[in-house]
Design a protein around this motif. Structure first.
Motif, short mmCIF file in Angstrom:
data_model
loop_
_atom_site.label_atom_id
_atom_site.label_comp_id
_atom_site.label_asym_id
_atom_site.label_seq_id
_atom_site.Cartn_x
_atom_site.Cartn_y
_atom_site.Cartn_z
N ASN A 65 0.80 -1.21 0.00
CA ASN A 65 0.00 0.00 0.00
C ASN A 65 0.84 1.27 0.00
O ASN A 65 0.30 2.36 -0.02
CB ASN A 65 -0.93 0.01 1.22
N ILE A 66 2.15 1.14 0.02
CA ILE A 66 3.02 2.31 -0.01
C ILE A 66 2.92 2.93 -1.40
O ILE A 66 3.12 2.27 -2.41
CB ILE A 66 4.47 1.91 0.31
N LYS A 67 2.61 4.23 -1.45
CA LYS A 67 2.46 4.90 -2.74
C LYS A 67 3.80 5.42 -3.22
O LYS A 67 4.59 5.93 -2.45
CB LYS A 67 1.46 6.04 -2.62
N SER A 68 4.02 5.34 -4.49
CA SER A 68 5.23 5.84 -5.10
C SER A 68 4.88 7.07 -5.93
O SER A 68 3.78 7.19 -6.47
CB SER A 68 5.83 4.77 -6.00
N ASN A 69 5.82 7.98 -6.03
CA ASN A 69 5.60 9.18 -6.84
C ASN A 69 5.54 8.87 -8.33
O ASN A 69 5.02 9.66 -9.11
CB ASN A 69 6.72 10.19 -6.57
N LEU A 70 6.07 7.72 -8.74
CA LEU A 70 6.06 7.38 -10.16
C LEU A 70 4.69 6.96 -10.67
O LEU A 70 4.36 7.19 -11.83
CB LEU A 70 7.07 6.26 -10.42
N PHE A 71 3.88 6.34 -9.81
CA PHE A 71 2.57 5.90 -10.25
C PHE A 71 1.66 7.10 -10.43
O PHE A 71 1.49 7.92 -9.54
CB PHE A 71 1.96 4.92 -9.26
N GLY A 72 1.08 7.23 -11.60
CA GLY A 72 0.18 8.33 -11.89
C GLY A 72 0.89 9.59 -12.36
O GLY A 72 0.28 10.65 -12.42
N MET A 73 2.16 9.49 -12.71
CA MET A 73 2.88 10.69 -13.12
C MET A 73 2.39 11.22 -14.46
O MET A 73 2.60 12.39 -14.77
CB MET A 73 4.39 10.45 -13.15
N TRP A 74 1.71 10.41 -15.27
CA TRP A 74 1.18 10.86 -16.55
C TRP A 74 -0.27 11.31 -16.42
O TRP A 74 -0.88 11.73 -17.38
CB TRP A 74 1.26 9.73 -17.57
N LYS A 75 -0.84 11.23 -15.25
CA LYS A 75 -2.26 11.46 -15.04
C LYS A 75 -2.70 12.86 -15.48
O LYS A 75 -3.71 13.02 -16.16
CB LYS A 75 -2.58 11.24 -13.56
N ASP A 76 -1.95 13.87 -15.13
CA ASP A 76 -2.35 15.25 -15.42
C ASP A 76 -1.61 15.85 -16.61
O ASP A 76 -1.56 17.07 -16.77
CB ASP A 76 -2.10 16.12 -14.19
N ASN A 77 -1.05 15.02 -17.47
CA ASN A 77 -0.30 15.50 -18.62
C ASN A 77 -1.27 15.89 -19.73
O ASN A 77 -2.00 15.06 -20.27
CB ASN A 77 0.66 14.42 -19.10
#
Length: 78
Positions: free
Chosen positions: A48-60
């Motif tokens: 469940n630890i979130k990484s900054n890499l997951f979802g990095m393209w979400k708001d592009n």
């Protein structure tokens, strides 16, 4: 328990049985810890630890479909 990289190479079955009993095994390389073998159930708890890499393209705004963009980039390599 500590084991060397050589132990991992030649005695992996014994190390895995140690992990299955619930112990953690720290693998050392040239005397320094470099990896840790833990039972799989314990790994699931840390998932469940979130990484900054997951979802990095979400708001592009520039790229609409990330999957096709990545496929196009990979096509050029081969």
């Amino acid at each position: 328990m500590k084991a060397t990289a050589k132990d991992l190479r030649f005695h992996s079955k014994e190390l895995l049985s140690t992990v299955n009993r619930g112990e953690e095994v720290i693998i050392t390389y040239r005397g320094k810890p470099c990896a840790k073998l833990v039972p799989y159930d314990e790994f699931e708890k840390d998932k469940n630890i979130k990484s900054n890499l997951f979802g990095m393209w979400k708001d592009n705004d520039i790229i609409d479909d990330v999957d096709s963009y990545v496929r196009d980039i990979r096509k050029r390599r081969f």
